[in-house]
Write an enzyme that holds these catalytic residues in place. Structure first.
Site, mmCIF file in Angstrom:
data_model
loop_
_atom_site.group_PDB
_atom_site.id
_atom_site.type_symbol
_atom_site.label_atom_id
_atom_site.label_comp_id
_atom_site.label_asym_id
_atom_site.label_seq_id
_atom_site.Cartn_x
_atom_site.Cartn_y
_atom_site.Cartn_z
ATOM 1 N N ARG A 13 0.832 -1.210 0.000
ATOM 2 C CA ARG A 13 0.000 0.000 0.000
ATOM 3 C C ARG A 13 0.867 1.261 0.000
ATOM 4 O O ARG A 13 0.527 2.266 -0.615
ATOM 5 C CB ARG A 13 -0.889 0.044 1.261
ATOM 6 C CG ARG A 13 -2.257 -0.533 1.071
ATOM 7 C CD ARG A 13 -3.071 -0.489 2.383
ATOM 8 N NE ARG A 13 -3.691 -1.782 2.598
ATOM 9 C CZ ARG A 13 -3.411 -2.607 3.595
ATOM 10 N NH1 ARG A 13 -2.524 -2.290 4.525
ATOM 11 N NH2 ARG A 13 -4.012 -3.772 3.662
ATOM 12 N N SER B 48 -2.739 -16.536 4.834
ATOM 13 C CA SER B 48 -3.718 -15.572 5.382
ATOM 14 C C SER B 48 -5.018 -16.212 5.839
ATOM 15 O O SER B 48 -6.095 -15.822 5.420
ATOM 16 C CB SER B 48 -4.041 -14.491 4.329
ATOM 17 O OG SER B 48 -2.916 -13.716 4.070
ATOM 18 N N CYS C 69 -7.437 -19.079 14.536
ATOM 19 C CA CYS C 69 -8.348 -18.953 15.686
ATOM 20 C C CYS C 69 -9.734 -19.480 15.360
ATOM 21 O O CYS C 69 -10.518 -19.770 16.252
ATOM 22 C CB CYS C 69 -8.499 -17.501 16.106
ATOM 23 S SG CYS C 69 -7.020 -16.523 15.924
ATOM 24 N N VAL D 77 11.643 -21.831 3.390
ATOM 25 C CA VAL D 77 12.952 -21.211 3.589
ATOM 26 C C VAL D 77 13.722 -22.073 4.577
ATOM 27 O O VAL D 77 13.221 -22.392 5.659
ATOM 28 C CB VAL D 77 12.814 -19.766 4.109
ATOM 29 C CG1 VAL D 77 14.173 -19.196 4.507
ATOM 30 C CG2 VAL D 77 12.160 -18.901 3.021
ATOM 31 N N ASP E 69 3.474 -14.850 15.874
ATOM 32 C CA ASP E 69 3.669 -15.858 16.913
ATOM 33 C C ASP E 69 5.127 -16.247 17.134
ATOM 34 O O ASP E 69 5.424 -17.006 18.050
ATOM 35 C CB ASP E 69 2.883 -17.134 16.547
ATOM 36 C CG ASP E 69 1.384 -16.912 16.534
ATOM 37 O OD1 ASP E 69 0.936 -15.791 16.846
ATOM 38 O OD2 ASP E 69 0.652 -17.873 16.219
ATOM 39 N N ASN F 228 -1.546 -9.395 13.423
ATOM 40 C CA ASN F 228 -2.001 -8.395 12.461
ATOM 41 C C ASN F 228 -1.424 -7.018 12.766
ATOM 42 O O ASN F 228 -1.030 -6.284 11.861
ATOM 43 C CB ASN F 228 -3.535 -8.325 12.466
ATOM 44 C CG ASN F 228 -4.146 -9.331 11.501
ATOM 45 O OD1 ASN F 228 -4.215 -9.077 10.312
ATOM 46 N ND2 ASN F 228 -4.536 -10.484 12.015
ATOM 47 N N TYR G 276 -24.459 2.817 30.437
ATOM 48 C CA TYR G 276 -25.473 2.193 31.280
ATOM 49 C C TYR G 276 -26.861 2.314 30.663
ATOM 50 O O TYR G 276 -27.310 3.401 30.326
ATOM 51 C CB TYR G 276 -25.521 2.819 32.683
ATOM 52 C CG TYR G 276 -26.806 2.484 33.389
ATOM 53 C CD1 TYR G 276 -27.124 1.151 33.672
ATOM 54 C CD2 TYR G 276 -27.738 3.464 33.719
ATOM 55 C CE1 TYR G 276 -28.333 0.815 34.265
ATOM 56 C CE2 TYR G 276 -28.949 3.137 34.317
ATOM 57 C CZ TYR G 276 -29.244 1.806 34.584
ATOM 58 O OH TYR G 276 -30.446 1.481 35.154
#
Lengths: 460, 460
Positions: free
Chosen positions: A22, A41, A45, A82, A287, A309, A430
């Site tokens: 970008r 990608s 989770c 790699v 991670d 991210n 509230y």
């Protein structure tokens, strides 16, 4: 023209690549990303919900396909591993796992996003058919294939952390009899044991058999070689399928071999711009890194997509010539088992002790909505505050609807360094459908503030 | 022995009395509380849900009965109106509305908690049978009696603020055809019009007829004297029942007559200990006071039970010899119309302009859960950030489940004075059932931070 090389094409790596793209067009930055697996990608989770059947389509977990990345000008090379990083010559060695072709690629900027690997203790039977990790989409598919082909209905989940409890729910949803075997006394070791106890009770209420203080010593197999149960020192638990949810470790073998700095938890060490310490043009995120815990002041390893991210966003901005930082975490995590919501942020009692902090703790019972409003559900909030200063140190919440995301208030308070006394005046939303007139978090803050005051000899 | 006198026995007054009693026993503090109405300590915020039928029992809205207060050593005198405050002689004049008996009572500490009164514009027919306010339990009961006896099925709600939209939901739940007539162009003037527009559309989707830019000039009555509709300059709207939801004003006529300081909005002015300015032993809290808006730095009037409870807690602590303060508000409010959730905190565009702040605004669309997780619902988040500094100024959220309480994160950020750039790194709870990997609030913060940067000419 300079070149960015990315190792690992999941959240951190592809966020970095996308953000760099970008900021810089293809005629100024060449981007090559290597991924040894079959998918890029995707939301790891989400795997428990796919296995559990709430998410019916695997592809829904894929945020962006390799084709989409390529269309945005990222040279994404799937099934390419790699095998070496050579910082001195600014290059990496890659192997195409399909063709076997090997080659070196040079870089101007390198992003290491190699993720984490599940802990797989070396015990008898660990590789038997029917024993599954749930770290990757490939793992999830393999587990689903086992479940679909299974004639049995008994599952054992090893480990009662986030993955373990989420997989327990998934297997319950699939109609299995589920036993969770856990090394610690209570599930969710990321909570203090008194709060973990609430999860324990709720899981038993869901029909899950919880076995605590029990270490699995062997996977038992039948004559066909398939899993037939697990064994601890004291007992055997029959199983037609075994799911490993023992946790993960940073995947940093490449980085370690290249002499990059690793921390006490085995993760890469970076500065706040996510640059690997001592290496001007090597970045790391997700991670495989350690992050600064803003509450304890120490480095931690936390495998969580939302951090990955953010890391990728920061790295991509910096590689693209901008400036961004990741200041650290406060340790927020939320989860659920069926309708039981579990949340934590900041320090547990043992974390606070480990870094030499003295603290007060309070635990309160409240409800998610005004008591008279239909659907008001009980909620338990535990709060730790530093002695004398009253600074909030941590919050744990176990309850039903609305419990988990309430921890976000505490996450911001921890980030800002406010005290529990200051918390008592927070202007939280509230209305009867959403909260009692004193939000449960404020009830806990009031009690914690009173305890801090009484310890310092102040009245009122 | 000293004496505390409390005027008004709802949230602020009875919280103050109860907290003072907790701190000082009956042999050290005498507590007398006067209430002119039939009820003490009830949740006015719950009335729409009682009228709508979600709460079936009126008594469920009563947090503590007069008997319970008396059992805790508070001399609560119901149906007794204070008609004069005499600060010079430290006494109040009271009238027992049942017996007509009048008397003076002296005080050492006085708490003024006289609440707010609904705006009732002086127009033809305003007092006709079938025209209802919903400020008190008595009002709610009267409305329910009308609804139960009604053969018609058309309702007009005058005003589309919190009370108005909540009453529209209540009447829809009761099976009425509902028309809401509103002075402004869009409902929820506490939101910017672009966000109010979303509420407008959603309410129409629920079958509610929305009439904007229309001021009710008369209540129309039939030959029997009962309401038959409302008239604006341009049109008439038939109605079997009319509910007034035009807002409230501080009830400070007594205080004004006693020479106590009132602010621009007609509310009592206090210091941060909730002591009426210039009066050492007079305290005030709840809907009759003005509060400091921490974002604008100006005084506001906000009638909201959660503030009233906090004020009472602070007053009771101070009267009891302790020390506590109420630092101010950031203007958080949450509401719902059926399953549409509405939240706001901080400044709207016009608030920011009024205090001379320059700002950037962004609006983003996101979802309540990971996009692939069942039940993920759309959510619109608008965010205002100060130009140059990037300080968060305000957030508005309109969406479905999980939208309203997300505003709490922004409330804490406003309290702490963080910037939108700092917000982008907040460690908020993430798991697919609870949030996308970037929480909607973080998505807005990222976009706002980028806009602030681009305006200051910084890249990245």
């Amino acid at each position: 023209m300079s070149r960015l090389v990315v190792i690992g094409a999941d959240a951190a790596g592809m966020s970095a690549a996308s953000q760099a793209r970008r900021m810089l067009p293809a005629d100024r930055l060449d981007i090559v990303a290597f991924e040894r697996g079959h998918f890029a990608s995707y939301s790891a989770c989400g795997i428990p919900y796919w296995v559990g059947g709430q998410v019916t389509d695997r592809d829904a977990l894929i945020a962006r396909t390799p084709q989409e990345h390529r269309a945005r000008g990222i040279d994404l090379r799937m099934r390419t591993e790699v095998t070496e990083i050579d910082p001195a010559r600014q290059r990496v060695h890659a192997v195409d796992l399909e063709s076997g072709r090997e080659y070196w690629t040079s870089y101007d900027h390198l992003v290491i996003a190699t993720g984490a690997r599940p802990v797989r203790p070396p015990m008898p039977g660990i590789d038997a058919p029917g024993v599954h990790g749930v770290q990757s989409l490939d793992d999830g598919q393999a587990l689903l294939d086992t479940l679909d082909g299974n004639r049995g209905r008994r599952a054992v989940v090893v480990g009662a952390g986030y993955i373990g409890v989420e997989m327990a729910e998934a297997l319950i949803n699939r109609g299995y009899e589920v036993t969770v075997v856990n090394r610690g006394p209570e599930p969710m070791a990321t909570l203090d044991p008194d709060m973990g106890r609430l999860v324990h009770t709720a899981m038993e209420g869901l029909g899950i058999t919880m076995v605590g203080d029990a270490e699995v010593s062997a996977i038992l197999t039948g004559e066909d070689g398939r899993v037939r149960g697990v064994a601890t020192k004291d007992a055997e638990y029959p199983a037609d399928v075994v799911v490993l949810g023992i946790g993960v470790r940073p995947e940093t073998s490449l980085s370690g071999a290249a002499g990059l700095p690793l921390g006490a938890h085995g993760g890469l060490l970076t500065d706040r711009a996510m640059r690997v310490r001592g290496h001007e043009n090597i970045w790391a995120g997700g991670d495989c890194v350690e992050v600064l815990d803003l509450v304890s002041g120490q480095e931690r390893h936390i495998a969580l997509g939302t951090h990955a991210n953010k890391h990728g966003q920061v790295i991509g901005t910096n590689v693209g010539g901008g400036y961004a930082t990741f200041p650290g975490v406060v340790g927020t995590a939320v989860s659920k088992v069926c309708d039981l919501e579990i949340a934590r942020t900041g320090l547990r009692e043992k974390d606070a002790r480990r870094v030499g902090l003295k603290f007060e703790t309070v635990t309160v019972e409240s409800t998610s909505r005004a008591g008279y409003y239909p659907g008001a559900a009980p909620m338990t909030v535990k709060m730790l505050a530093e002695r004398r200063t009253g600074r909030l140190l941590g919050v744990q919440i176990v309850g039903r609807e609305g419990a988990a995301k309430r921890v976000d208030v505490a996450a911001v308070v921890l980030t800002a360094g406010l005290t529990v006394e200051q918390m008592t005046a927070l202007d939280l939303g509230y209305a009867p459908p959403f909260s009692p007139v004193w939000d449960p978090v404020l009830v806990a803050a009031r009690k914690a503030a009173a305890k801090v005051r009484s310890r310092t000899g102040h009245t009122g």
